[in-house]
Motif scaffolding. Structure first.
Motif, PDB file in Angstrom:
ATOM      1  N   SER A   1      89.469  72.512  49.774  1.00  0.00           N
ATOM      2  CA  SER A   1      89.950  73.836  50.176  1.00  0.00           C
ATOM      3  C   SER A   1      90.142  74.742  48.965  1.00  0.00           C
ATOM      4  O   SER A   1      89.930  75.963  49.050  1.00  0.00           O
ATOM      5  CB  SER A   1      91.275  73.716  50.940  1.00  0.00           C
ATOM      6  N   VAL A   2      90.523  74.164  47.840  1.00  0.00           N
ATOM      7  CA  VAL A   2      90.707  74.951  46.620  1.00  0.00           C
ATOM      8  C   VAL A   2      89.369  75.518  46.163  1.00  0.00           C
ATOM      9  O   VAL A   2      89.258  76.700  45.810  1.00  0.00           O
ATOM     10  CB  VAL A   2      91.347  74.101  45.504  1.00  0.00           C
ATOM     11  N   ALA A   3      88.338  74.672  46.185  1.00  0.00           N
ATOM     12  CA  ALA A   3      87.001  75.123  45.793  1.00  0.00           C
ATOM     13  C   ALA A   3      86.481  76.200  46.739  1.00  0.00           C
ATOM     14  O   ALA A   3      85.825  77.168  46.305  1.00  0.00           O
ATOM     15  CB  ALA A   3      86.044  73.933  45.761  1.00  0.00           C
TER      16      ALA A   3
ATOM     17  N   GLU B   1      85.111  82.006  47.357  1.00  0.00           N
ATOM     18  CA  GLU B   1      85.219  83.291  48.051  1.00  0.00           C
ATOM     19  C   GLU B   1      85.846  84.358  47.157  1.00  0.00           C
ATOM     20  O   GLU B   1      85.400  85.514  47.143  1.00  0.00           O
ATOM     21  CB  GLU B   1      86.030  83.125  49.332  1.00  0.00           C
ATOM     22  N   TYR B   2      86.858  83.981  46.372  1.00  0.00           N
ATOM     23  CA  TYR B   2      87.449  84.939  45.440  1.00  0.00           C
ATOM     24  C   TYR B   2      86.418  85.377  44.397  1.00  0.00           C
ATOM     25  O   TYR B   2      86.391  86.539  43.974  1.00  0.00           O
ATOM     26  CB  TYR B   2      88.654  84.334  44.732  1.00  0.00           C
ATOM     27  N   THR B   3      85.571  84.450  43.973  1.00  0.00           N
ATOM     28  CA  THR B   3      84.528  84.778  43.000  1.00  0.00           C
ATOM     29  C   THR B   3      83.584  85.837  43.556  1.00  0.00           C
ATOM     30  O   THR B   3      83.213  86.800  42.874  1.00  0.00           O
ATOM     31  CB  THR B   3      83.739  83.508  42.630  1.00  0.00           C
ATOM     32  N   ARG B   4      83.191  85.670  44.808  1.00  0.00           N
ATOM     33  CA  ARG B   4      82.297  86.636  45.464  1.00  0.00           C
ATOM     34  C   ARG B   4      82.957  88.014  45.579  1.00  0.00           C
ATOM     35  O   ARG B   4      82.353  89.041  45.260  1.00  0.00           O
ATOM     36  CB  ARG B   4      81.921  86.106  46.849  1.00  0.00           C
TER      37      ARG B   4
ATOM     38  N   PHE C   1      98.145 102.451  35.703  1.00  0.00           N
ATOM     39  CA  PHE C   1      97.312 101.402  36.280  1.00  0.00           C
ATOM     40  C   PHE C   1      97.801 101.113  37.697  1.00  0.00           C
ATOM     41  O   PHE C   1      98.939 101.419  38.055  1.00  0.00           O
ATOM     42  CB  PHE C   1      97.382 100.125  35.444  1.00  0.00           C
ATOM     43  N   ILE C   2      96.928 100.510  38.503  1.00  0.00           N
ATOM     44  CA  ILE C   2      97.321 100.037  39.829  1.00  0.00           C
ATOM     45  C   ILE C   2      96.827  98.601  39.996  1.00  0.00           C
ATOM     46  O   ILE C   2      95.812  98.218  39.416  1.00  0.00           O
ATOM     47  CB  ILE C   2      96.769 100.914  40.971  1.00  0.00           C
ATOM     48  N   ARG C   3      97.564  97.822  40.771  1.00  0.00           N
ATOM     49  CA  ARG C   3      97.127  96.458  41.073  1.00  0.00           C
ATOM     50  C   ARG C   3      96.470  96.439  42.436  1.00  0.00           C
ATOM     51  O   ARG C   3      97.032  96.930  43.421  1.00  0.00           O
ATOM     52  CB  ARG C   3      98.298  95.478  41.053  1.00  0.00           C
ATOM     53  N   ILE C   4      95.274  95.850  42.482  1.00  0.00           N
ATOM     54  CA  ILE C   4      94.536  95.688  43.728  1.00  0.00           C
ATOM     55  C   ILE C   4      94.340  94.194  43.961  1.00  0.00           C
ATOM     56  O   ILE C   4      93.778  93.488  43.122  1.00  0.00           O
ATOM     57  CB  ILE C   4      93.171  96.390  43.656  1.00  0.00           C
ATOM     58  N   SER C   5      94.802  93.712  45.106  1.00  0.00           N
ATOM     59  CA  SER C   5      94.599  92.313  45.458  1.00  0.00           C
ATOM     60  C   SER C   5      93.308  92.170  46.246  1.00  0.00           C
ATOM     61  O   SER C   5      93.067  92.918  47.190  1.00  0.00           O
ATOM     62  CB  SER C   5      95.776  91.807  46.289  1.00  0.00           C
ATOM     63  N   TYR C   6      92.459  91.218  45.852  1.00  0.00           N
ATOM     64  CA  TYR C   6      91.272  90.941  46.652  1.00  0.00           C
ATOM     65  C   TYR C   6      91.446  89.662  47.477  1.00  0.00           C
ATOM     66  O   TYR C   6      90.478  89.025  47.881  1.00  0.00           O
ATOM     67  CB  TYR C   6      89.987  90.922  45.821  1.00  0.00           C
ATOM     68  N   ALA C   7      92.720  89.343  47.771  1.00  0.00           N
ATOM     69  CA  ALA C   7      93.015  88.273  48.727  1.00  0.00           C
ATOM     70  C   ALA C   7      92.993  88.877  50.129  1.00  0.00           C
ATOM     71  O   ALA C   7      93.984  88.866  50.870  1.00  0.00           O
ATOM     72  CB  ALA C   7      94.365  87.645  48.422  1.00  0.00           C
ATOM     73  N   THR C   8      91.846  89.445  50.480  1.00  0.00           N
ATOM     74  CA  THR C   8      91.625  90.028  51.794  1.00  0.00           C
ATOM     75  C   THR C   8      90.126  89.980  52.071  1.00  0.00           C
ATOM     76  O   THR C   8      89.347  89.582  51.209  1.00  0.00           O
ATOM     77  CB  THR C   8      92.170  91.466  51.855  1.00  0.00           C
ATOM     78  N   SER C   9      89.717  90.401  53.249  1.00  0.00           N
ATOM     79  CA  SER C   9      88.310  90.266  53.620  1.00  0.00           C
ATOM     80  C   SER C   9      87.420  91.267  52.883  1.00  0.00           C
ATOM     81  O   SER C   9      87.881  92.318  52.428  1.00  0.00           O
ATOM     82  CB  SER C   9      88.154  90.481  55.127  1.00  0.00           C
ATOM     83  N   MET C  10      86.120  90.962  52.798  1.00  0.00           N
ATOM     84  CA  MET C  10      85.164  91.884  52.196  1.00  0.00           C
ATOM     85  C   MET C  10      85.131  93.194  52.965  1.00  0.00           C
ATOM     86  O   MET C  10      85.020  94.277  52.369  1.00  0.00           O
ATOM     87  CB  MET C  10      83.769  91.258  52.154  1.00  0.00           C
ATOM     88  N   GLU C  11      85.238  93.117  54.262  1.00  0.00           N
ATOM     89  CA  GLU C  11      85.218  94.334  55.078  1.00  0.00           C
ATOM     90  C   GLU C  11      86.367  95.262  54.712  1.00  0.00           C
ATOM     91  O   GLU C  11      86.198  96.478  54.567  1.00  0.00           O
ATOM     92  CB  GLU C  11      85.284  93.949  56.562  1.00  0.00           C
ATOM     93  N   ARG C  12      87.547  94.693  54.520  1.00  0.00           N
ATOM     94  CA  ARG C  12      88.705  95.501  54.142  1.00  0.00           C
ATOM     95  C   ARG C  12      88.580  96.011  52.705  1.00  0.00           C
ATOM     96  O   ARG C  12      89.000  97.119  52.393  1.00  0.00           O
ATOM     97  CB  ARG C  12      89.990  94.697  54.304  1.00  0.00           C
ATOM     98  N   LEU C  13      88.026  95.176  51.812  1.00  0.00           N
ATOM     99  CA  LEU C  13      87.806  95.628  50.439  1.00  0.00           C
ATOM    100  C   LEU C  13      86.860  96.815  50.393  1.00  0.00           C
ATOM    101  O   LEU C  13      87.109  97.805  49.686  1.00  0.00           O
ATOM    102  CB  LEU C  13      87.235  94.478  49.591  1.00  0.00           C
TER     103      LEU C  13
END
Length: 399
Positions: free
Chosen positions: A295-297, A302-305, A372-384
């Motif tokens: 699950s970690v991999a 997905e985070y890499t993508r 600066f602003i922090r953006i989390s990409y712990a969300t879907s590609m569609e939302r990004l």
């Protein structure tokens, strides 16, 4: 009829001096808008958008059915302690004893225990900028003094020279966080070693917050301060967490690794505050370490993508610049080139996104990095993708 005067609450000075969390404010804003039926793009969360792996949930259910619902030792159950010890020996060649490891109610409690058990009024604590919002607040609670190390000129990567220049006769502790929240930057291992050598030279202590330990992107590699030679680890406390690596934010379980004397002091703090981490969460955490790690991999892939797409998209916005983060799941773009008209600060930029575009980001000023602003990409590609469209409109002044 006379009205009874309202008594004011006698807030402790320790609490009065603390600032509200910028990350919690962003979360509350998003929740309020969603409750009102607004289409929110929430790029604020500091937690994985994945569910806890099934084997971990099954272990918690099995623990409940087996009656493991009682108090545990404050330091944690033996099985979890051993699993943590085994992990650090296998992965980093570090030898720890059971009296040097304890389970905590999340990584945040490990940090709190470590600071409060060490810092006295007037002690100085070195904190590199940008910092996780809780670091200086714990120091404030302990009546210590936060001394911030500016890293912006090096794109937010701490160096040994920066640490050396910041040390004073009152310095007692250095707090490190690599991979970093909020910047995602990683201290290169050789640089980390030099920092630890400087700490040993000046007889200081170090807390290494390794909450994002597993989330690093090639060519960066997973690195723990535990891999340092024993003489450099004598004044080191590692604060670890299951929250990010195993998508267990709601389980509230973490751990600390430190020398036996420091651990005894931290046990006193925890014993008179929260006592043990929950027995069920400890059972789940034990399975997280001992069970399958696929699950970690999956999460990392997905985070890499998402990271690759997001960095390209952000750097394509005029006036915005985003250094490449080597770890965690955050981008930390510089928006100063987008500040014009009514937008003067990163807070203005974040508020404009929220009010005009219903998009949540976290203002970098809360992390000690105005502009600066922090953006989390712990969300879907569609939302990004939708979020970046909205960010572009604010940056170009079209809203």
């Amino acid at each position: 009829m006379m009205t009874k005067p309202t008594a004011s609450f006698p807030v402790s000075e320790n609490v009065a001096d603390m600032k509200a969390s910028a990350t919690m404010a962003a979360m509350q804003a998003a929740d309020s808008m969603r409750a009102a039926g607004v289409d929110v793009v929430d790029l604020g969360p500091g937690e994985p958008d994945f569910d806890t792996p099934q084997n971990i949930k099954d272990a918690a259910v099995a623990a409940m059915r087996a009656g493991k619902t009682k108090y545990t030792p404050t330091s944690g159950v033996r099985e979890l302690q051993q699993a943590i010890i085994d992990l650090y020996q296998k992965e980093f060649g570090a030898i720890y004893e059971r009296n040097e490891v304890m389970a905590t109610a999340g990584g945040k409690q490990a940090l709190f225990n470590a600071v409060v058990s060490l810092i006295n009024p007037g002690d100085e604590v070195l904190i590199p900028k940008p910092y996780w919002v809780t670091f200086p607040e714990i120091v404030t609670f302990a009546r210590g003094t936060s001394v911030f190390i500016e890293t912006q000129d090096n794109d937010f990567v701490l160096t040994a020279d920066m640490v050396r220049r910041a040390i004073s006769p009152k310095t007692k502790l250095l707090i490190l966080n690599s991979p970093s929240n909020p910047s995602g930057r990683v201290i290169p291992p050789p640089e980390f070693k030099q920092i630890m050598e400087i700490v040993a030279e000046h007889d200081l202590y170090v807390i290494s917050d390794e909450c994002y330990l597993r989330f690093v992107y090639p060519p960066a590699t997973v690195f723990s301060a535990a891999s340092m030679r024993p003489e450099l680890r004598r004044r080191l406390c590692i604060a670890g967490s299951f929250s990010k690596t195993y998508a267990m934010t709601g389980w509230r379980v973490g751990y600390s690794l430190a020398n036996a004397e420091w651990t005894r002091a931290m046990l006193k703090v925890q014993g008179h505050s929260t006592s043990n981490a929950t027995s069920i969460s400890q059972a789940a955490a034990t399975e997280a370490l001992k069970g399958p790690q696929d699950s970690v991999a999956t999460m990392l892939a997905e985070y890499t993508r998402r990271r690759a797409w997001l960095l390209g998209a952000l750097n394509d916005i005029p006036g915005l610049r985003c250094p490449q983060p080597e770890g965690a799941f955050y981008a930390f773009p510089d928006v100063r080139g987008c500040l014009k008209g009514r937008l003067h600060t990163s807070s203005d930029f974040a508020n404009q996104l929220l009010e005009k575009e219903q998009t949540v980001v976290t203002d970098g000023a809360g992390f000690g990095a105005e502009g600066f602003i922090r953006i989390s990409y712990a969300t879907s590609m569609e939302r990004l993708e939708e979020g970046v469209k909205r960010i572009r409109r604010v940056a170009e002044g079209s809203v």
